[in-house]
Design a protein around this motif. Structure first.
Motif, PDB file in Angstrom:
ATOM      1  N   GLY A 272      54.858  57.514  48.194  1.00 53.27           N
ATOM      2  CA  GLY A 272      55.652  58.866  48.012  1.00 53.27           C
ATOM      3  C   GLY A 272      55.394  59.646  49.527  1.00 53.27           C
ATOM      4  N   LYS A 273      56.329  60.845  49.499  1.00 50.31           N
ATOM      5  CA  LYS A 273      56.393  61.572  50.629  1.00 50.31           C
ATOM      6  C   LYS A 273      55.607  62.897  50.261  1.00 50.31           C
ATOM      7  N   TYR A 274      55.204  63.464  51.335  1.00 52.59           N
ATOM      8  CA  TYR A 274      54.351  64.845  51.018  1.00 52.59           C
ATOM      9  C   TYR A 274      55.388  65.831  50.833  1.00 52.59           C
ATOM     10  N   SER A 275      55.257  67.029  49.868  1.00 50.12           N
ATOM     11  CA  SER A 275      55.935  68.024  49.831  1.00 50.12           C
ATOM     12  C   SER A 275      55.088  69.095  49.524  1.00 50.12           C
ATOM     13  N   ASP A 276      55.687  70.259  49.834  1.00 52.11           N
ATOM     14  CA  ASP A 276      55.101  71.350  49.428  1.00 52.11           C
ATOM     15  C   ASP A 276      56.205  72.567  48.905  1.00 52.11           C
ATOM     16  N   GLU A 277      57.366  71.995  48.486  1.00 52.43           N
ATOM     17  CA  GLU A 277      58.299  72.930  48.022  1.00 52.43           C
ATOM     18  C   GLU A 277      57.869  73.943  47.097  1.00 52.43           C
ATOM     19  N   SER A 278      57.070  73.722  45.998  1.00 57.17           N
ATOM     20  CA  SER A 278      56.892  74.649  45.089  1.00 57.17           C
ATOM     21  C   SER A 278      55.377  75.597  45.533  1.00 57.17           C
ATOM     22  N   GLY A 279      55.181  75.271  46.780  1.00 59.68           N
ATOM     23  CA  GLY A 279      54.030  75.765  47.188  1.00 59.68           C
ATOM     24  C   GLY A 279      52.571  75.162  46.856  1.00 59.68           C
ATOM     25  N   GLU A 280      52.730  74.217  46.390  1.00 62.57           N
ATOM     26  CA  GLU A 280      51.557  73.196  46.201  1.00 62.57           C
ATOM     27  C   GLU A 280      51.782  71.766  46.665  1.00 62.57           C
ATOM     28  N   PRO A 281      50.842  71.263  47.210  1.00 66.34           N
ATOM     29  CA  PRO A 281      50.947  69.862  47.875  1.00 66.34           C
ATOM     30  C   PRO A 281      51.188  68.908  46.792  1.00 66.34           C
ATOM     31  N   GLN A 282      52.182  68.092  46.985  1.00 61.48           N
ATOM     32  CA  GLN A 282      52.540  67.361  45.990  1.00 61.48           C
ATOM     33  C   GLN A 282      53.355  65.935  46.682  1.00 61.48           C
ATOM     34  N   LEU A 283      53.202  64.821  45.753  1.00 70.06           N
ATOM     35  CA  LEU A 283      54.171  63.839  46.088  1.00 70.06           C
ATOM     36  C   LEU A 283      55.457  63.721  45.307  1.00 70.06           C
ATOM     37  N   HIS A 284      56.290  63.875  45.574  1.00 71.70           N
ATOM     38  CA  HIS A 284      57.767  63.985  45.080  1.00 71.70           C
ATOM     39  C   HIS A 284      58.252  62.743  44.564  1.00 71.70           C
ATOM     40  N   ASN A 285      58.656  62.337  43.271  1.00 76.28           N
ATOM     41  CA  ASN A 285      59.280  61.067  42.884  1.00 76.28           C
ATOM     42  C   ASN A 285      58.628  60.030  43.652  1.00 76.28           C
ATOM     43  N   ALA A 286      57.245  59.894  43.153  1.00 77.27           N
ATOM     44  CA  ALA A 286      56.348  58.778  43.667  1.00 77.27           C
ATOM     45  C   ALA A 286      56.865  57.484  42.907  1.00 77.27           C
ATOM     46  N   ILE A 287      56.343  56.381  43.631  1.00 78.41           N
ATOM     47  CA  ILE A 287      56.784  55.234  43.108  1.00 78.41           C
ATOM     48  C   ILE A 287      55.570  54.194  42.882  1.00 78.41           C
ATOM     49  N   TYR A 288      55.387  53.751  41.520  1.00 80.08           N
ATOM     50  CA  TYR A 288      54.280  53.100  41.079  1.00 80.08           C
ATOM     51  C   TYR A 288      54.164  51.559  41.918  1.00 80.08           C
ATOM     52  N   VAL A 289      53.105  51.375  42.349  1.00 82.65           N
ATOM     53  CA  VAL A 289      52.773  50.170  42.996  1.00 82.65           C
ATOM     54  C   VAL A 289      51.857  49.308  41.956  1.00 82.65           C
ATOM     55  N   SER A 290      50.627  49.580  41.459  1.00 87.32           N
ATOM     56  CA  SER A 290      49.772  49.112  40.617  1.00 87.32           C
ATOM     57  C   SER A 290      48.635  50.034  40.114  1.00 87.32           C
ATOM     58  N   HIS A 291      48.124  49.310  39.210  1.00 91.54           N
ATOM     59  CA  HIS A 291      46.915  50.251  38.445  1.00 91.54           C
ATOM     60  C   HIS A 291      45.779  49.363  37.704  1.00 91.54           C
ATOM     61  N   SER A 292      44.876  49.738  37.491  1.00 90.81           N
ATOM     62  CA  SER A 292      43.745  49.222  36.853  1.00 90.81           C
ATOM     63  C   SER A 292      43.230  50.082  35.869  1.00 90.81           C
ATOM     64  N   ALA A 293      43.269  49.685  34.566  1.00 94.28           N
ATOM     65  CA  ALA A 293      42.572  50.535  33.448  1.00 94.28           C
ATOM     66  C   ALA A 293      41.068  50.943  33.664  1.00 94.28           C
ATOM     67  N   ALA A 294      40.705  52.096  33.400  1.00 93.88           N
ATOM     68  CA  ALA A 294      39.349  52.489  33.556  1.00 93.88           C
ATOM     69  C   ALA A 294      38.657  52.022  32.518  1.00 93.88           C
ATOM     70  N   HIS A 295      39.018  52.168  31.234  1.00 93.17           N
ATOM     71  CA  HIS A 295      38.505  51.802  30.073  1.00 93.17           C
ATOM     72  C   HIS A 295      38.289  50.243  29.571  1.00 93.17           C
ATOM     73  N   SER A 296      39.056  49.588  30.354  1.00 87.71           N
ATOM     74  CA  SER A 296      39.135  48.169  30.103  1.00 87.71           C
ATOM     75  C   SER A 296      38.268  47.252  31.437  1.00 87.71           C
ATOM     76  N   GLY A 297      38.303  47.906  32.508  1.00 93.02           N
ATOM     77  CA  GLY A 297      37.746  47.059  33.569  1.00 93.02           C
ATOM     78  C   GLY A 297      38.683  45.995  33.895  1.00 93.02           C
ATOM     79  N   LYS A 298      39.748  45.826  33.498  1.00 92.71           N
ATOM     80  CA  LYS A 298      40.753  44.829  33.871  1.00 92.71           C
ATOM     81  C   LYS A 298      41.175  45.015  35.142  1.00 92.71           C
ATOM     82  N   PRO A 299      41.833  44.383  35.927  1.00 94.38           N
ATOM     83  CA  PRO A 299      42.348  44.387  37.135  1.00 94.38           C
ATOM     84  C   PRO A 299      43.579  44.961  37.200  1.00 94.38           C
TER      85      PRO A 299
END
Length: 593
Positions: A272-299
């Motif tokens: 995503g791209k950095y933005s501070d339109e609302s006065g707070e640092p943020q990524l606006h309309n971020a795009i999902y790449v991957s994730h791993s679940a902390a509770h299962s330990g799965k990749p």
């Protein structure tokens, strides 16, 4: 001071072979026949070379006698004959072959002349020599980031490749002028600016907050406080740093929070791209790449491979340091030049090539099926001792590697002892002796079958006048390599006749050329035009005149190629000349009081 030319040994030795039986019939019972030969040839074999380089022999003693307490190079040069299995510039045949001839032919008498053929190692061409100290280098992960300006992907694109010269200058600051670098890196085959979204920079949350860059970034962290599981609004936490993520979708813009099963505490990678339109640092309309679940330990659950990954390939290119700047290597003296691709090493199952003469020739056959005879290919590759290169010439059937070896010849004369006739570098009468080792190269025949040809009574002849028509042509008669060994003031002359043509243009149409870097193709070779020392025949008759001496001292101790160019493309062609050449001699004159 007068100048006396040393006449070639073939002409100097006026000898005859007596007929023993005729002498006996004349009653000369005390006659002893002699064995004198003037047209003898001999080719040295590998066994002969083994004899010449055998230790404990007169040859070794000869080599030692040429040394001094300060300089043992003559002995080392003699040893090199055995190592190379050939004579070479530092240890040539004129030193040791006379001793061999005395042993091999002890019965031959004074006056004998023998032309000896022997293997000679002349080394690699000037085009290949810079590659002998070339360096092969493959970009690392840090290198990619450097080239991208600090952060980036593990490949280059057409937009980042122009940064390579600056990178090489920084990476190799002590490189010397002419240095060759064979660089391997992963490259995107297509233009990412037109097909793919802008390249994301990989960084930490803290780095993004500090830089506040608005180009697309790729970050990895932990899903922190969740504000909306419907729209994917949460804080991405990385150590002590966090940034608000406003909306999370896939590449197509679809919401992905529930579909991917993302939960608080999961490790997630997003873009995503950095933005501070609302006065707070943020990524606006971020795009999902991957994730791993902390509770299962799965990749991490990864998306399907992107087109970016599918279209990246390893590219190997050649750079050279010229006038302090790294530039893509160029060479207009060969048909094609390149470095072998990474895929070739994978195919042969080796990181280096021990037998290039076979493997690279096979590669060229497969990849260049439409090669033309005399095409030259310069190929850089990883040899067993590091990066190097070799040239291959297509002979019409196969790609033949230039190994640096050739067969040379030298005349040896028997007087009191055997001696090498090194005052004659090359000679051929042409008349009644054929085309010798000369070759003919056609550039433009204007529909004719030939221009240059051999005629026994006249030598080598050229004409562009056929059936009443004067043709505009370009045709070359090219000598073999001529080595001006130990030359001091080498000269050349020949006899020639010129009939017809135009006295205003004959000197432009009939040229003598020389080069010390023959490519095998007259059109890609840099030639020097040698002006005729004396005026050439005026074209009014068939009388042969000597050219006078061409000065070749500029090429002392070098290997040269002489060429005769018949080219009627300049001037007004009202009459095409006939040019006849005989009695070519390249020699060393001897000065005496």
């Amino acid at each position: 001071m007068k100048t006396r030319y040393i006449i070639p040994a073939l002409a100097l030795m006026m000898v005859s072979c007596e007929n023993f039986f005729d002498e006996k019939q004349l009653g000369n019972s005390g006659y002893t026949p002699s064995d004198v030969r003037t047209d003898m040839t001999y080719s040295l074999t590998s066994d002969d070379l083994a004899q010449i380089t055998k230790k404990g022999t007169e040859y070794e003693e000869k080599a030692k006698s040429l040394c001094t307490a300060e300089d043992s190079s003559a002995y080392e040069a003699w040893l090199s004959i055995g190592t190379l299995k050939a004579f070479n510039e530092n240890a040539d045949a004129d030193i040791y072959v006379p001793m061999f001839m005395a042993t091999k032919f002890p019965y031959l008498d004074a006056g004998t002349i023998c032309k000896v053929y022997y293997p000679f190692y002349k080394g690699k061409t000037n085009r290949v020599l810079p590659f002998m100290s070339a360096t092969g280098y493959t970009l690392t992960e840090d290198d990619y980031k450097t080239i991208w300006g600090g952060r980036g992907a593990d490949y280059l694109t057409i937009t980042s490749e122009p940064n390579i010269p600056a990178f090489l200058a920084s990476k190799f600051p002590t490189a010397t002028e002419g240095k060759i670098m064979v660089l391997t890196y992963k490259s995107l085959n297509t233009n990412p600016d037109t097909i793919y979204p802008p390249l994301p920079y990989e960084c930490t949350v803290g780095e993004l907050l500090e830089a506040k860059e608005t180009v697309e970034h790729q970050l990895t962290g932990v899903v922190g406080t969740v504000k909306s599981t419907t729209y994917g609004r949460f804080y991405l936490v990385d150590g002590q740093d966090s940034i608000y993520v406003y909306g999370l979708t896939d590449e197509a813009g679809n919401k992905v929070w529930k579909d991917k099963g993302i939960q608080q505490g999961d490790q997630i990678t997003i873009r995503g791209k950095y933005s501070d339109e609302s006065g707070e640092p943020q990524l606006h309309n971020a795009i999902y790449v991957s994730h791993s679940a902390a509770h299962s330990g799965k990749p991490a659950r990864k998306q399907a491979a992107s087109p970016l990954a599918q279209d990246t390939v390893y590219k190997t290119v050649i750079y050279q340091l010229e006038q302090g700047e790294w530039k893509l290597y160029t060479n207009d003296q060969v048909t094609k030049y390149f470095a072998l691709p990474t895929s070739f090493y994978e195919e042969i199952g080796s990181n280096s090539i021990a037998n290039p003469e076979e493997l690279i020739a096979k590669y060229l056959r497969l990849n260049y099926p439409y090669a033309v005879e005399k095409d030259i290919y310069l190929v850089a590759y990883r040899g067993t001792n590091g990066m190097t290169a070799d040239e291959f010439t297509f002979d019409g059937t196969e790609f033949v590697m230039n190994t640096g070896y050739t067969t040379e010849e030298m005349n040896f004369v028997r007087n009191d002892n055997w001696l090498a006739d090194i005052s004659t570098y090359y000679t051929t009468p042409f008349v009644n002796s054929g085309q010798a080792d000369f070759t003919i190269q056609h550039v433009n025949l204007d529909g004719l079958s030939y221009v240059w040809r051999y005629q026994a009574s006249y030598g080598m002849t050229a004409s562009a006048y056929v059936s009443g028509t004067n043709h505009v042509v370009e045709d070359w008669l090219v000598s073999p390599s001529i080595r001006l060994k130990k030359s001091v003031n080498p000269k050349m002359h020949f006899d020639h006749a010129v009939r017809y043509g135009n006295t205003d243009y004959n000197k432009e149409w009939l040229k003598v050329m020389v080069t010390n870097n023959y490519t095998g193709d007259v059109t890609t070779t840099e030639w020097e035009h040698l002006e005729f020392p004396d005026s050439i025949p005026n074209g009014s008759n068939w009388t042969f005149l000597n050219t006078g001496d061409f000065d070749l001292s500029k090429y002392n101790n070098e290997t040269i190629v002489i060429a005769f160019q018949y080219n009627t493309s300049a001037g007004e062609l009202t009459s095409a000349p006939t040019w006849e050449i005989q009695n070519l001699l390249v020699f060393e004159p001897k000065e005496e009081e």
